[in-house]
Motif scaffolding. Structure first.
Motif, PDB file in Angstrom:
ATOM      1  N   ARG A  73      49.102  35.673  35.499  1.00  0.00           N
ATOM      2  CA  ARG A  73      49.520  36.217  36.794  1.00  0.00           C
ATOM      3  C   ARG A  73      50.836  36.973  36.670  1.00  0.00           C
ATOM      4  O   ARG A  73      50.997  38.068  37.237  1.00  0.00           O
ATOM      5  CB  ARG A  73      49.638  35.082  37.808  1.00  0.00           C
ATOM      6  CG  ARG A  73      50.037  35.530  39.210  1.00  0.00           C
ATOM      7  CD  ARG A  73      49.995  34.367  40.174  1.00  0.00           C
ATOM      8  NE  ARG A  73      50.937  33.324  39.814  1.00  0.00           N
ATOM      9  CZ  ARG A  73      50.727  32.021  40.015  1.00  0.00           C
ATOM     10  NH1 ARG A  73      49.618  31.601  40.584  1.00  0.00           N
ATOM     11  NH2 ARG A  73      51.639  31.135  39.667  1.00  0.00           N
ATOM     12  N   THR A 133      51.086  40.996  37.164  1.00  0.00           N
ATOM     13  CA  THR A 133      52.019  41.525  38.154  1.00  0.00           C
ATOM     14  C   THR A 133      52.891  42.618  37.549  1.00  0.00           C
ATOM     15  O   THR A 133      53.124  43.672  38.161  1.00  0.00           O
ATOM     16  CB  THR A 133      52.903  40.389  38.702  1.00  0.00           C
ATOM     17  OG1 THR A 133      52.077  39.410  39.339  1.00  0.00           O
ATOM     18  CG2 THR A 133      53.910  40.916  39.708  1.00  0.00           C
ATOM     19  N   SER A 178      52.763  46.497  38.796  1.00  0.00           N
ATOM     20  CA  SER A 178      53.978  46.973  39.442  1.00  0.00           C
ATOM     21  C   SER A 178      54.493  48.253  38.804  1.00  0.00           C
ATOM     22  O   SER A 178      55.274  48.986  39.419  1.00  0.00           O
ATOM     23  CB  SER A 178      55.063  45.895  39.385  1.00  0.00           C
ATOM     24  OG  SER A 178      54.667  44.753  40.109  1.00  0.00           O
ATOM     25  N   VAL A 218      52.903  45.289  44.760  1.00  0.00           N
ATOM     26  CA  VAL A 218      52.287  44.008  44.417  1.00  0.00           C
ATOM     27  C   VAL A 218      53.063  42.905  45.125  1.00  0.00           C
ATOM     28  O   VAL A 218      54.277  42.788  44.950  1.00  0.00           O
ATOM     29  CB  VAL A 218      52.301  43.768  42.895  1.00  0.00           C
ATOM     30  CG1 VAL A 218      51.558  42.479  42.550  1.00  0.00           C
ATOM     31  CG2 VAL A 218      51.678  44.950  42.158  1.00  0.00           C
ATOM     32  N   SER A 222      52.539  36.138  44.629  1.00  0.00           N
ATOM     33  CA  SER A 222      51.370  35.295  44.848  1.00  0.00           C
ATOM     34  C   SER A 222      51.492  33.997  44.080  1.00  0.00           C
ATOM     35  O   SER A 222      52.016  33.966  42.968  1.00  0.00           O
ATOM     36  CB  SER A 222      50.098  36.039  44.401  1.00  0.00           C
ATOM     37  OG  SER A 222      48.969  35.180  44.448  1.00  0.00           O
ATOM     38  N   LEU A 235      46.095  38.729  43.164  1.00  0.00           N
ATOM     39  CA  LEU A 235      47.248  39.501  43.619  1.00  0.00           C
ATOM     40  C   LEU A 235      46.813  40.426  44.748  1.00  0.00           C
ATOM     41  O   LEU A 235      45.749  41.050  44.671  1.00  0.00           O
ATOM     42  CB  LEU A 235      47.838  40.327  42.467  1.00  0.00           C
ATOM     43  CG  LEU A 235      48.387  39.538  41.282  1.00  0.00           C
ATOM     44  CD1 LEU A 235      48.795  40.485  40.156  1.00  0.00           C
ATOM     45  CD2 LEU A 235      49.563  38.663  41.695  1.00  0.00           C
ATOM     46  N   ARG A 266      42.559  43.092  46.861  1.00  0.00           N
ATOM     47  CA  ARG A 266      42.864  41.788  46.258  1.00  0.00           C
ATOM     48  C   ARG A 266      42.269  41.801  44.857  1.00  0.00           C
ATOM     49  O   ARG A 266      41.071  42.026  44.681  1.00  0.00           O
ATOM     50  CB  ARG A 266      42.252  40.649  47.062  1.00  0.00           C
ATOM     51  CG  ARG A 266      42.676  39.260  46.572  1.00  0.00           C
ATOM     52  CD  ARG A 266      41.782  38.184  47.150  1.00  0.00           C
ATOM     53  NE  ARG A 266      40.425  38.297  46.658  1.00  0.00           N
ATOM     54  CZ  ARG A 266      39.366  37.706  47.209  1.00  0.00           C
ATOM     55  NH1 ARG A 266      39.518  36.980  48.289  1.00  0.00           N
ATOM     56  NH2 ARG A 266      38.153  37.856  46.701  1.00  0.00           N
ATOM     57  N   VAL A 294      43.292  37.472  39.014  1.00  0.00           N
ATOM     58  CA  VAL A 294      44.006  37.376  37.740  1.00  0.00           C
ATOM     59  C   VAL A 294      43.003  37.144  36.614  1.00  0.00           C
ATOM     60  O   VAL A 294      42.179  36.231  36.683  1.00  0.00           O
ATOM     61  CB  VAL A 294      45.032  36.223  37.791  1.00  0.00           C
ATOM     62  CG1 VAL A 294      45.660  35.997  36.420  1.00  0.00           C
ATOM     63  CG2 VAL A 294      46.105  36.517  38.836  1.00  0.00           C
TER      64      VAL A 294
END
Length: 540
Positions: A287, A291, A295, A302, A305, A310, A350, A353
């Protein structure tokens, strides 16, 4: 497959098409479907050895009746160290939500939105009033429990739901705050804490409130097994409550509501605790890494979470259905576009991951779809679209007719209809993807239409190494939600509610389900180591 994508998604108004449906339409062999960033389950569990064991016993599993639900529940409770009289197992969490609605929800239910759709749709289907508390994009979709409690009291709602972490944004509530909220709601008929994704959280060591729920007369904790065990198709979950509440649900469930796959998996788990703990730890590491990758994409936001997914906001001008369809047809990647979630819009995805190799493929596909020069980015012009609704028709119509003015315009239209005064002309709205109104009354907006206020970005995350090189994985650390933006006080207080609010009347600062769905609210809408009682053992 490209010619059938639109019809597949239009036929599933509340969710995405199943992997089985996509495989049938594409003509691909079983197991050769797209890379799945849509269905939020654990990619590391069961282990390959466990799948081999299940495959070797397939004939036995599908030939014979399972044991009774009491037998399977007793085995699960032995693993969880929970008293069986406080537990009811269901054929998936949705079966338990259905029975909670039928047995424990009387007239009304409050739920923050966006969230899991069954918490809004199930009570509507049985004629209940659903009071929706909109989570604000400007506040990172964070849920303020104090303001939510005020909303519940002002509305007079009898049952309350909190999803922790919330789906689709992954927002997290700390245990102590939830316990205080449960105590504040002690005079309500029911408080449900949906912990379906809690096993993936790492914000604190013991995040679950199951122990506290068993001591309270009106609290139910809902937990999933399919998501954290990576077995959505098995359909099993459970709830924890005091013996009286759990017993009411358990006595209504069919004796064989759990299938043989569920039984075999539950009885296998005792020997696979370490592998399960490692799988959760790996998802948390993934995760953070995912991210960082996402990002780095220009214009993509993002949100923090604590789930195994995410929530991302696409760059300005990008339309989620176009991105979703092109990712599937051009890159064989399935993503969850959130335009049909109440409180969200088609500008949000959504993304589940997944392991590093799959994430690199996702990022590469998004780069080509969003910014590619060959065919152009998936950013339609001001007057163009994808040819079909970016969400449910009722949500699109509501947003269009209110033109982003939320409750003020909607209330004015309702009042005008009752007095003969004219309201805004339908079809004059220009906003798409406008968030639902604030959860508390706000001062009237200026008469002129201003540009949207800038949205605060989530806390910065470490940037990845140059694509597609290896990414150093930091040790997981708690990621706090951004605090909600201050909300101006109302110009004048609302009068205190007297008795239950009738169906179809707007909540204080919220929307009834009937208004969002385009009905009058008077008719039901047809359905279109192992853990202890406080939560899973944390690895690493």
């Amino acid at each position: 497959m490209s010619g059938n994508v639109t019809s597949l998604f239009r036929g599933t108004a509340a969710h995405s098409p199943s992997m089985a449906a996509l495989t049938r339409e594409s003509g691909e062999a079983a197991g050769a479907g797209p890379v799945d960033f849509c269905i939020p389950c654990n990619p590391y569990f069961p282990t390959p050895a466990m799948f081999e064991e299940l495959a070797g016993r397939l004939r036995e599993i599908i030939t014979y009746y399972p044991s009774s639900a009491d037998t399977i529940t007793a085995e699960l409770c032995g693993l969880l160290r929970l008293p069986p009289q406080c537990v009811a197992m269901g054929n998936g969490s949705t079966e338990l939500i259905t029975w909670i609605d039928h047995l424990l929800v009387r007239e009304s239910l409050a739920v923050p939105v966006p969230t899991f759709g069954r918490w809004t749709d199930q009570p509507m289907e049985t004629g209940k009033r659903v009071d929706m508390f909109p989570l604000q994009e400007a506040g990172g979709f964070a849920l303020d429990l104090d303001r939510y409690a005020e909303f519940v009291r002002a509305r007079g709602t009898r049952a309350v739901v909190v999803c922790n972490p919330n789906n689709p944004d992954g927002g997290y509530q700390h245990k102590q705050a939830l316990v205080q909220f449960m105590d504040a709601m002690a005079d309500r008929d029911l408080v449900v804490i949906d912990e379906s994704f809690l096993e993936f959280a790492d914000a604190e060591a013991e995040p679950s409130v199951v122990q506290e729920a068993m001591l309270r007369p009106n609290v139910v904790v809902l937990r999933s097994l399919g998501k954290n065990f990576g077995l959505h198709g098995v359909r099993f979950g459970y709830l924890v409550a005091n013996p009286a509440l759990a017993g009411r649900v358990r006595t209504m469930l069919p004796k064989w509501n759990l299938n043989s796959f569920a039984e075999h998996v539950v009885f296998m788990l005792r020997d696979h605790g370490p592998e399960y703990a490692r799988s959760l730890h790996q998802v948390r590491r993934d995760r953070l890494e995912m991210t960082a990758w996402l990002s780095a994409l220009p214009g993509l936001t993002v949100y923090p979470s604590q789930g195994n997914f995410l929530f991302v906001r696409l760059p300005v001008g990008a339309e989620g259905t176009a991105v979703r369809d092109r990712m599937l047809t051009e890159h064989r990647i399935l993503v969850r576009e959130c335009g049909n979630k109440i409180g969200s819009s088609s500008r949000f995805l959504r993304l589940v991951v997944r392991p590093q190799g799959d994430v690199r493929r996702l990022v590469s596909g998004l780069e080509q779809v969003l910014y590619g020069a060959g065919r152009g980015a998936a950013v339609p012009g001001p007057a163009t679209g994808t040819g079909y609704s970016s969400g449910t028709a009722a949500v699109d119509r509501l947003i269009q007719e209110t033109n982003g003015s939320g409750m003020r315009a909607l209330t004015a239209r309702t009042a005008g209809a009752g007095t003969g005064a004219p309201g805004p002309a339908p079809g004059t709205g220009t906003g798409t993807g406008v968030p639902l109104p604030a959860a508390v009354p706000v001062a009237p907006a200026a008469a002129t239409t201003a540009s949207p206020a800038p949205v605060p970005q989530p806390a910065p995350v470490p940037q990845p190494a140059p694509f597609p090189g290896p990414v150093p994985v930091p040790h997981p650390a708690p990621v706090p939600h951004p605090l909600p933006a201050p909300v101006p006080a109302p110009a004048a207080p609302y009068p205190a509610p007297v008795g239950p609010t009738p169906p179809g009347v707007p909540a204080r600062g919220g929307l009834t389900a009937a208004q969002v769905r385009g009905t009058d609210g008077l008719e039901s809408v047809p359905a279109t180591g192992w853990p202890d009682a406080a939560g899973m053992e944390r690895a690493g």
